[in-house]
Design an enzyme around this catalytic site. Structure first.
Site, mmCIF file in Angstrom:
data_model
loop_
_atom_site.group_PDB
_atom_site.id
_atom_site.type_symbol
_atom_site.label_atom_id
_atom_site.label_comp_id
_atom_site.label_asym_id
_atom_site.label_seq_id
_atom_site.Cartn_x
_atom_site.Cartn_y
_atom_site.Cartn_z
ATOM 1 N N ASN A 1 0.832 -1.063 0.090
ATOM 2 C CA ASN A 1 0.104 -0.184 0.036
ATOM 3 C C ASN A 1 0.843 1.248 -0.006
ATOM 4 O O ASN A 1 1.988 1.164 0.111
ATOM 5 C CB ASN A 1 -1.005 0.015 1.208
ATOM 6 C CG ASN A 1 -0.052 -0.074 2.541
ATOM 7 O OD1 ASN A 1 0.533 0.786 2.842
ATOM 8 N ND2 ASN A 1 -0.738 -1.183 3.394
ATOM 9 N N ASP B 1 -4.268 -6.382 5.136
ATOM 10 C CA ASP B 1 -5.452 -7.247 5.584
ATOM 11 C C ASP B 1 -5.431 -8.774 5.098
ATOM 12 O O ASP B 1 -5.913 -9.765 5.718
ATOM 13 C CB ASP B 1 -6.825 -6.880 5.376
ATOM 14 C CG ASP B 1 -6.862 -5.393 6.293
ATOM 15 O OD1 ASP B 1 -6.630 -5.383 7.365
ATOM 16 O OD2 ASP B 1 -7.572 -4.476 5.717
ATOM 17 N N LYS C 1 9.542 -16.333 -10.605
ATOM 18 C CA LYS C 1 8.909 -15.358 -11.034
ATOM 19 C C LYS C 1 7.671 -15.645 -12.023
ATOM 20 O O LYS C 1 7.927 -16.611 -12.897
ATOM 21 C CB LYS C 1 9.837 -14.212 -12.030
ATOM 22 C CG LYS C 1 8.636 -13.277 -12.550
ATOM 23 C CD LYS C 1 9.670 -12.216 -13.621
ATOM 24 C CE LYS C 1 8.952 -11.337 -14.253
ATOM 25 N NZ LYS C 1 9.752 -10.259 -15.410
ATOM 26 N N ASP D 1 -4.792 -9.949 12.981
ATOM 27 C CA ASP D 1 -4.973 -8.366 13.268
ATOM 28 C C ASP D 1 -4.093 -8.120 14.622
ATOM 29 O O ASP D 1 -4.441 -8.357 15.587
ATOM 30 C CB ASP D 1 -6.588 -8.538 13.696
ATOM 31 C CG ASP D 1 -6.914 -7.014 13.785
ATOM 32 O OD1 ASP D 1 -6.305 -6.358 14.241
ATOM 33 O OD2 ASP D 1 -8.406 -6.935 13.622
ATOM 34 N N LYS E 1 -14.286 0.517 14.628
ATOM 35 C CA LYS E 1 -12.940 -0.098 14.661
ATOM 36 C C LYS E 1 -12.555 0.121 16.246
ATOM 37 O O LYS E 1 -11.809 -1.068 16.660
ATOM 38 C CB LYS E 1 -12.054 0.314 13.827
ATOM 39 C CG LYS E 1 -10.677 -0.202 13.655
ATOM 40 C CD LYS E 1 -9.726 0.477 12.692
ATOM 41 C CE LYS E 1 -8.355 -0.141 12.482
ATOM 42 N NZ LYS E 1 -7.496 0.473 11.611
ATOM 43 N N LYS F 1 -12.233 -3.575 18.212
ATOM 44 C CA LYS F 1 -10.928 -4.115 18.273
ATOM 45 C C LYS F 1 -10.406 -4.074 19.740
ATOM 46 O O LYS F 1 -9.242 -4.323 20.342
ATOM 47 C CB LYS F 1 -9.821 -3.353 17.332
ATOM 48 C CG LYS F 1 -10.175 -3.883 15.930
ATOM 49 C CD LYS F 1 -8.965 -3.548 15.213
ATOM 50 C CE LYS F 1 -9.419 -3.816 13.615
ATOM 51 N NZ LYS F 1 -8.053 -3.982 12.791
#
Length: 401
Positions: free
Chosen positions: A210, A278, A288, A309, A341, A345
């Site tokens: 990300n 996630d 490859k 998590d 959240k 959590k």
């Protein structure tokens, strides 16, 4: 200034830049610090101890074999006396000694014997500074929390030009003052923070990741260390320098981040600023993946499985920190998703921010946060992430009470 009343042990090493130590002592004393000078044998070839004694106002130490001082283990007393040890100029030789724990003279012994924070201001030929051995030694010292000040680029005594010039004394003093300016309101607290992205490998070439730059987490770690906390940072793959006083653990994947975070407990505070994946590929190809291979072509199906998590595990851990703060990066309905959240959590606090906007969130130097707990919400920013870090820690400190 934050240096007022501080006891600074200035260690001067052998190099032409040693002549700047006289001005450095003077500047430190002008800033309100007490200064005691120790010199290596080679430093004394470049500058006389009498000059440094004149500006510091106290005798200069130059050897482990001073019978008068060492009758009472003077080098140990000196190491205990210091609030901060500053090595300037720091030669390639002393950087290597500090990185490898050598103690064969007064300066290296003092650095090994002290529990005070250490700062080094390197000065050497540019080729020596760029040598892989020196780079590795500096990286090792940074990882141990040593503050590295400089060096600067410029003309050198050898006639070459490049990085390796000792930073000027006023700039060294400013860097030391800045590192102390946060005060000690988090002294005695252990803060564990995760920062940056995780990369989940598909094959030796490709990964799923990300856009997290790690800047927010690194800013928080730096601010906490300035404020006296014992900071451990678990960092995903980012290209950021370790903040002074922070112990850094580098990881790549979500599984590695989980193991490192749980392994670093207990802590008083955990801040989960990392963007942990996630999902991760069920299998990783050893070679490859080629378009022409079986399974390749116009489309490619990759089976993903959930990762652990990390944030929820820390919140439910037997060694649960007193404050567990998570981050929620959302593109819409930010506060609603963040509150969900927080409850789901088992967190104490959550810092929510909207990403996908120009000049805010991922990769930006600025951000805006809404910090939420069970009953309140505090809006922070928009502001530089470095400023938000201190504001966020103020809320965490209040929660600790």
């Amino acid at each position: 200034m934050a240096l007022t009343g501080r006891r600074i042990l200035l260690c001067v090493c052998g190099g032409i830049a040693a002549y700047k130590a006289v001005e450095l002592v003077r500047r430190l004393r002008e800033a309100g610090a007490e200064v005691q000078v120790a010199m290596t044998a080679n430093a004394q070839r470049f500058i006389g101890a009498a000059s440094l004694q004149a500006v510091s106002g106290v005798p200069v130490r130059g050897t482990l074999w001073d019978e008068a001082a060492e009758a009472a283990m003077g080098h140990i007393e000196l190491a205990r006396w210091a609030d901060r040890v500053v090595v300037a100029p720091a030669t390639a030789d002393i950087l290597a000694k500090l990185a490898h724990g050598l103690a064969d003279d007064l300066v290296s012994t003092l650095c090994l014997a002290t529990t005070a924070p250490i700062a080094v201001a390197p000065a050497m030929n540019n080729r020596m500074w760029l040598h892989p051995a020196t780079r590795a030694n500096v990286a090792t010292l940074r990882d141990r929390g040593v503050q590295v000040i400089g060096p600067d680029d410029g003309a050198q005594a050898c006639g070459e030009f490049g990085p390796g010039r000792l930073r000027e004394p006023p700039d060294i003093v400013a860097a030391l003052d800045e590192s102390l300016a946060g005060g000690d309101d988090l002294a005695g607290r252990r803060l564990l923070i995760s920062a940056g992205p995780t990369f989940e490998d598909l094959d030796p070439v490709r990964f799923i990741g990300n856009r997290s730059s790690g800047k927010m987490g690194f800013a928080i770690a730096a601010a906490a260390a300035r404020r006296g906390a014992d900071v451990v940072m678990v960092a995903g793959p980012v290209h950021l320098a370790t903040p002074p006083g922070v112990r850094r653990i580098d990881v790549r994947s979500a599984a590695q981040m989980r193991d490192a975070v749980l392994g670093a407990l207990p802590a008083d505070i955990y801040i989960g600023a990392a963007a942990v994946a996630d999902y991760t590929p069920r299998t990783v190809s050893a070679e490859k993946i080629k378009k022409t291979r079986e399974g390749g072509g116009e489309t490619l199906t990759v089976e993903l499985v959930r990762t652990h998590d990390v944030l929820a595990e820390v919140a439910a851990h037997a060694l649960r920190p007193r404050v567990v703060l998570g981050f929620a990066a959302e593109t819409n309905d930010v506060e609603r998703y963040a509150r969900d959240k927080l409850v789901r959590k088992g967190l104490d606090m959550i810092a929510a921010n909207q990403v996908g906007r120009a000049g805010c969130g991922f990769e930006s130097d600025d951000n805006a946060l809404t910090v939420i707990d069970a009953t309140t919400a505090h809006a922070l920013g928009p502001a530089a992430k470095t400023a938000l870090a201190d504001a966020l820690l103020d809320l965490v400190k209040a929660r600790l009470r």
